[in-house]
Design a protein around this motif. Structure first.
Motif, PDB file in Angstrom:
ATOM      1  N   ARG A  69       2.144   7.446   1.646  1.00 29.91           N
ATOM      2  CA  ARG A  69       0.692   7.307   1.628  1.00 29.91           C
ATOM      3  C   ARG A  69      -0.018   8.659   1.599  1.00 29.91           C
ATOM      4  NH1 ARG A  69      -1.811   3.466  -0.320  1.00 29.91           N
ATOM      5  NH2 ARG A  69      -3.631   3.918   0.993  1.00 29.91           N
ATOM      6  N   GLN A  75       2.789   9.016  -5.303  1.00 35.04           N
ATOM      7  CA  GLN A  75       1.989   7.862  -5.731  1.00 35.04           C
ATOM      8  C   GLN A  75       2.479   7.388  -7.101  1.00 35.04           C
ATOM      9  OE1 GLN A  75      -0.192   6.623  -3.507  1.00 35.04           O
ATOM     10  NE2 GLN A  75       0.383   8.306  -2.166  1.00 35.04           N
ATOM     11  N   PHE A  80       5.822   3.022  -4.676  1.00 34.29           N
ATOM     12  CA  PHE A  80       5.018   1.842  -4.351  1.00 34.29           C
ATOM     13  C   PHE A  80       5.939   0.680  -3.973  1.00 34.29           C
ATOM     14  CE2 PHE A  80       3.117  -2.151  -6.042  1.00 34.29           C
ATOM     15  CZ  PHE A  80       2.098  -2.285  -5.112  1.00 34.29           C
ATOM     16  N   SER A  83       7.663   1.473  -0.646  1.00 31.83           N
ATOM     17  CA  SER A  83       6.789   1.187   0.501  1.00 31.83           C
ATOM     18  C   SER A  83       6.834  -0.295   0.855  1.00 31.83           C
ATOM     19  CB  SER A  83       5.348   1.592   0.200  1.00 31.83           C
ATOM     20  OG  SER A  83       5.243   2.973   0.015  1.00 31.83           O
ATOM     21  N   LYS A 157      -0.169  -0.145 -13.507  1.00 31.45           N
ATOM     22  CA  LYS A 157      -0.578  -0.591 -12.177  1.00 31.45           C
ATOM     23  C   LYS A 157      -0.672  -2.115 -12.086  1.00 31.45           C
ATOM     24  CE  LYS A 157      -4.037   0.320  -8.602  1.00 31.45           C
ATOM     25  NZ  LYS A 157      -5.279   1.049  -8.267  1.00 31.45           N
TER      26      LYS A 157
END
Length: 559
Positions: A69, A75, A80, A83, A157
């Motif tokens: 984060r 990122q 992602f 996480s 995304k």
């Protein structure tokens, strides 16, 4: 009138009977988890292992989520998904491990129907989601290695979010269906579950109904979730390996293999145990084997995930500890002083543990805490002093990265616990003197001690991981004789000194005080005035004296 009385009496009896049946049904809606073992020393070993694994799981995964984060470089789609995997591992382990730890300490191992259903629901949901996420991560690696130019277009995304939301949604719906199907069954054979948590296979064995529908549904779900995810992962890695083999640069090939090797390790361990648990025939069911398999994918895998994925980061291989001094006569003095101090520390603390164990009068909360303090005082200098002694004798003062991290972890854990145990002992004395009638109720020794060790271990794991997140580009020469962590007393002068006033030459003697001197003094300070301790020590010395006299007499008679 008489007829009305009889009818009323009959009605009252039927109501009472219905109430009693309801009470019996309610009382029977509890299951007893038999756990891993009933042998006390094995229970203690299981508690310790699960506790350590749980602390590492929580700290490692929480830190991985935090690091991803706060670091803009991480990122990316891969992190992602990673996480999400860490969040799953925290929840997955937390649905099972706390109950295991409680059951190893408590006599009552029962669990309510609702609690069992909730545990089963979240276990199935999170376990299924992890299967999907691992497959998604394999596809992400395939896109990154085999389609690098189109990677950002493929793993956009919108797709990443859709894959994660789809994985969570499908898994939770599948879990709800299985929990409802499982608890529709009647359990008239026994309410003793031969397992350490609520899982479907043991419940199917307990049911007195036909479980064919449940088994078919379980095989279909396991086939779709585990087998399909595993096959997709294998297909992705076949393409990845074929692409890696075409890389001309050996350095680039090795880097690509190292990135994928960690993922394959997790995949093999997790999918293998899941399929072994849910896809094998009912005739080959073995409770003991299933317990071991369940431990692997419920406790071990969540612990290993953050470690394995973090292993791809680059760190220096070795550090060099500069020590206390390079002057020969000073090194000799330091060696003698540390050796004598270490021997006194070990012997005095071991003697105190033996005295407390063999004297029934000392089986009180205070001396239980004192035993913990002695164990800490044996281990605390053992993390640093042996390395100091070795470094004063040899020219090579280097320490490996793993040795560096292990020493830091245990030194910080034991030092932090030693901060908490004397505070608990002070509360113990307060309760004994000021609240004598409520003393036994107030002082829950197991809970307080477990809490102290838990907080210290979690704090230590966080500090170590945060420390090794830092880049070490200036020098690998550590101007110290061990890896400093936290402690109070001398620690406050160590860690609350302003950065501008920080002096390594002053810090070294301060650290000697709390790492070598304090553990040596603790048993003497806490037990010197206790008559029971002194009498027990005298008793032990007399026993040793008699044994030595007998040995001398035996040898004299031989000659």
């Amino acid at each position: 009138m008489h007829i009305d009385f009889i009818s009323n009496n009959t009605l009252f009896s039927s109501v009472c009977q219905n109430i009693m049946e309801e009470v019996n049904q309610t009382s029977s809606r509890r299951f007893i988890l038999l756990g891993l073992s009933n042998v006390p020393y094995l229970q203690a070993l299981c508690f310790f292992l699960f506790f350590i694994m749980y602390v590492i799981t929580l700290s490692g995964n929480l830190l991985l989520v935090t690091v991803v984060r706060i670091n803009p470089k991480l990122q990316t789609p891969m992190y992602f998904f990673l996480s999400n995997l860490s969040i799953i591992d925290i929840g997955f382990s937390s649905t099972i491990t706390p109950k295991i730890l409680i059951n190893t300490l408590a006599k009552d191992r029962s669990i309510s129907l609702l609690a069992c259903a909730v545990q089963m629901f979240f276990h199935l949901a999170l376990g299924s989601t992890e299967c999907f996420i691992l497959a998604v991560m394999a596809y992400d690696r395939y896109a990154a290695i085999c389609r690098p130019l189109h990677y950002n277009t493929i793993m956009n995304k919108m797709l990443c979010v859709s894959l994660v939301v789809g994985s969570w949604s499908f898994s939770f719906m599948n879990s709800a269906i299985h929990v409802v199907l499982t608890f529709q069954l009647q359990y008239c054979k026994s309410h003793h579950v031969n397992h350490f948590f609520c899982e479907i296979p043991p419940f199917l064995r307990m049911s007195c109904q036909d479980t064919l529908l449940n088994e078919i549904a379980m095989y279909i779900s396991a086939g779709i979730i585990a087998m399909c995810s595993f096959c997709l992962t294998l297909i992705s890695y076949v393409h990845i390996i074929s692409t890696i083999l075409r890389i001309r640069s050996s350095q680039g090939r090795n880097k690509a293999f190292s990135i994928c090797a960690s993922h394959l390790t997790v995949v093999a361990l997790y999918y293998g145990t899941i399929m072994c648990m849910y896809l094998k025939p009912r005739s080959t069911y073995s409770p003991e084997t299933n317990k071991i398999v369940s431990i692997l994918y419920t406790a071990v895998t969540p612990m290993l995930n953050p470690i394995i994925y973090k292993a791809n980061q680059t760190f220096p291989e070795r550090f060099i500890l500069l020590g206390l001094s390079n002057v020969l006569y000073r090194q000799a003095i330091f060696f003698i002083v540390f050796l004598v101090t270490y021997k006194i520390t070990l012997s005095v603390n071991l003697l105190l543990i033996i005295v407390v164990r063999i004297n029934p009068r000392l089986h009180t909360p205070m001396y239980f805490f004192l035993i913990n303090l002695s164990i800490i005082d044996i281990c605390f200098p053992s993390t640093t002093v042996p390395k100091i002694l070795i470094n004063t004798l040899v020219k090579d003062r280097s320490i490996s990265l793993l040795g560096f991290a292990v020493q830091m972890f245990f030194h910080l854990t034991l030092g932090s616990t030693e901060c908490l145990i004397p505070s608990i002992m002070a509360c113990d004395r307060l309760a004994a003197i000021c609240r004598p009638l409520h003393y036994k109720t107030i002082m829950n020794k197991m809970f307080l001690t477990a809490g102290a060790w838990s907080i210290s271990s979690l704090n230590s794991a966080i500090q170590v991981v945060l420390t090794f997140q830092l880049p070490y580009c200036n020098s690998y020469h550590v101007n110290y004789f061990f890896l400093v962590t936290l402690y109070y007393g001398t620690i406050m002068s160590m860690y609350l000194t302003p950065h501008s006033n920080h002096s390594l030459e002053i810090d070294k003697p301060v650290s000697i005080l709390y790492t070598a001197v304090t553990p040596m003094l603790n048993p003497t300070v806490y037990s010197i005035r206790n008559k029971d301790v002194i009498n027990t020590v005298k008793y032990i010395m007399q026993k040793f004296s008699k044994i030595n006299n007998l040995r001398c007499g035996y040898f004299i008679s031989m000659f």
